[in-house]
Design a protein around this motif. Sequence first.
Motif, mmCIF file in Angstrom:
data_model
loop_
_atom_site.group_PDB
_atom_site.id
_atom_site.type_symbol
_atom_site.label_atom_id
_atom_site.label_comp_id
_atom_site.label_asym_id
_atom_site.label_seq_id
_atom_site.Cartn_x
_atom_site.Cartn_y
_atom_site.Cartn_z
ATOM 1 N N GLU A 256 72.169 35.598 136.512
ATOM 2 C CA GLU A 256 72.114 34.691 135.358
ATOM 3 C C GLU A 256 72.959 33.456 135.599
ATOM 4 O O GLU A 256 72.578 32.343 135.208
ATOM 5 C CB GLU A 256 72.588 35.430 134.106
ATOM 6 C CG GLU A 256 72.498 34.607 132.835
ATOM 7 C CD GLU A 256 72.965 35.384 131.621
ATOM 8 O OE1 GLU A 256 72.839 34.844 130.500
ATOM 9 O OE2 GLU A 256 73.455 36.516 131.795
ATOM 10 N N LEU A 257 74.110 33.630 136.234
ATOM 11 C CA LEU A 257 74.969 32.475 136.537
ATOM 12 C C LEU A 257 74.268 31.506 137.485
ATOM 13 O O LEU A 257 74.269 30.287 137.271
ATOM 14 C CB LEU A 257 76.280 32.964 137.136
ATOM 15 C CG LEU A 257 77.370 31.935 137.429
ATOM 16 C CD1 LEU A 257 78.750 32.550 137.180
ATOM 17 C CD2 LEU A 257 77.312 31.444 138.872
ATOM 18 N N ILE A 258 73.638 32.040 138.533
ATOM 19 C CA ILE A 258 72.961 31.176 139.497
ATOM 20 C C ILE A 258 71.783 30.459 138.850
ATOM 21 O O ILE A 258 71.577 29.249 139.039
ATOM 22 C CB ILE A 258 72.505 32.013 140.708
ATOM 23 C CG1 ILE A 258 73.721 32.506 141.490
ATOM 24 C CG2 ILE A 258 71.590 31.196 141.613
ATOM 25 C CD1 ILE A 258 73.394 33.426 142.643
ATOM 26 N N ALA A 259 70.990 31.194 138.047
ATOM 27 C CA ALA A 259 69.847 30.570 137.377
ATOM 28 C C ALA A 259 70.299 29.497 136.387
ATOM 29 O O ALA A 259 69.670 28.434 136.267
ATOM 30 C CB ALA A 259 69.019 31.637 136.665
ATOM 31 N N GLN A 260 71.398 29.752 135.710
ATOM 32 C CA GLN A 260 71.904 28.777 134.740
ATOM 33 C C GLN A 260 72.416 27.524 135.435
ATOM 34 O O GLN A 260 72.188 26.398 134.957
ATOM 35 C CB GLN A 260 73.013 29.410 133.904
ATOM 36 C CG GLN A 260 73.549 28.520 132.792
ATOM 37 C CD GLN A 260 74.615 29.214 131.963
ATOM 38 O OE1 GLN A 260 74.965 30.357 132.224
ATOM 39 N NE2 GLN A 260 75.131 28.525 130.970
#
Length: 294
Positions: A256-260
């Motif tokens: 989720e951090l990378i996608a965000q």
Amino acid sequence: MASRAFSRSFGGVSSRHLNKLPSMYTRSITVSRPAFNTDSIQTTTSETTIESLVPPSESLKKTSIRRTTITQPMTPHNLNIAKLLAAGLHLGHSTSLWEPATLPFIFGTREGISIINLEHTLVYLRRACNVAREIAVRGGSILFVGTRPGFQDLTIDAARRCEGYHVSGKWIPGTLTNAHQVLGRHASPDPEDPGRPPKTYKPDLIVLLNPLENKIAIAEAQLNKIPIVAITDTDYDPRLVTYPIPANDDSIRGVELIAQVISSAAKDGAFRRKQLLDQKEKESKFSRNQHQRR
């Protein structure tokens, strides 16, 4: 030493002879105590009851305590190694599943688990953000693909953040190589010529969150020469994608951090494109007005 010198100065004088010493060897000590007023004390032992020991009912009312935590949105500007470490992106797979091509990204092993060097993760993630930003500035479309259970919501949120597209279910074979038959039935017909088959578009960048389960999507993207940004764990060959990001692909929080972060970079690029278009339109209007005045 001071006690020995004191005993020697008196030459063994006993305690009974100390009273006969001159006043020069003795010093009077006076202790001053504050005055104690006994009238101020009131004996309330007899007046104490059980009701007086119980606090009033108004003080027993529960007050709602609401904790508000202000969290800054994750962007490429405030990204650091500490946040990557907190998200668990440094944990790789077991050494029995190790892919030799990931050797430059591995920091070491601990208890049979490969540890990913987050310094490389930070560098490759920032490079992927720059790619997504430049594609958004040039008006390209970005496709987020996350088909693993638990990745659906974060894939949709990342696509909506940058006004992109997403595939959160199963990747249908032929989505890129045979788009007219797979996607043509879902596309709206041409209002000028309804009989003509609808036109389909291909993405300019694919952000793949779980490449191990989407080998068909990678093969189709390679045939269509579409760059791929993918999270590559220690059990996947990073040479199969265009822009690999060495990180843990099993951590939902880390993915989720990378996608965000990537979607935030694409959002910045879209905003920059809008500013450039507005500035260009203003310049064209200004030049048109100047031409009319002449």
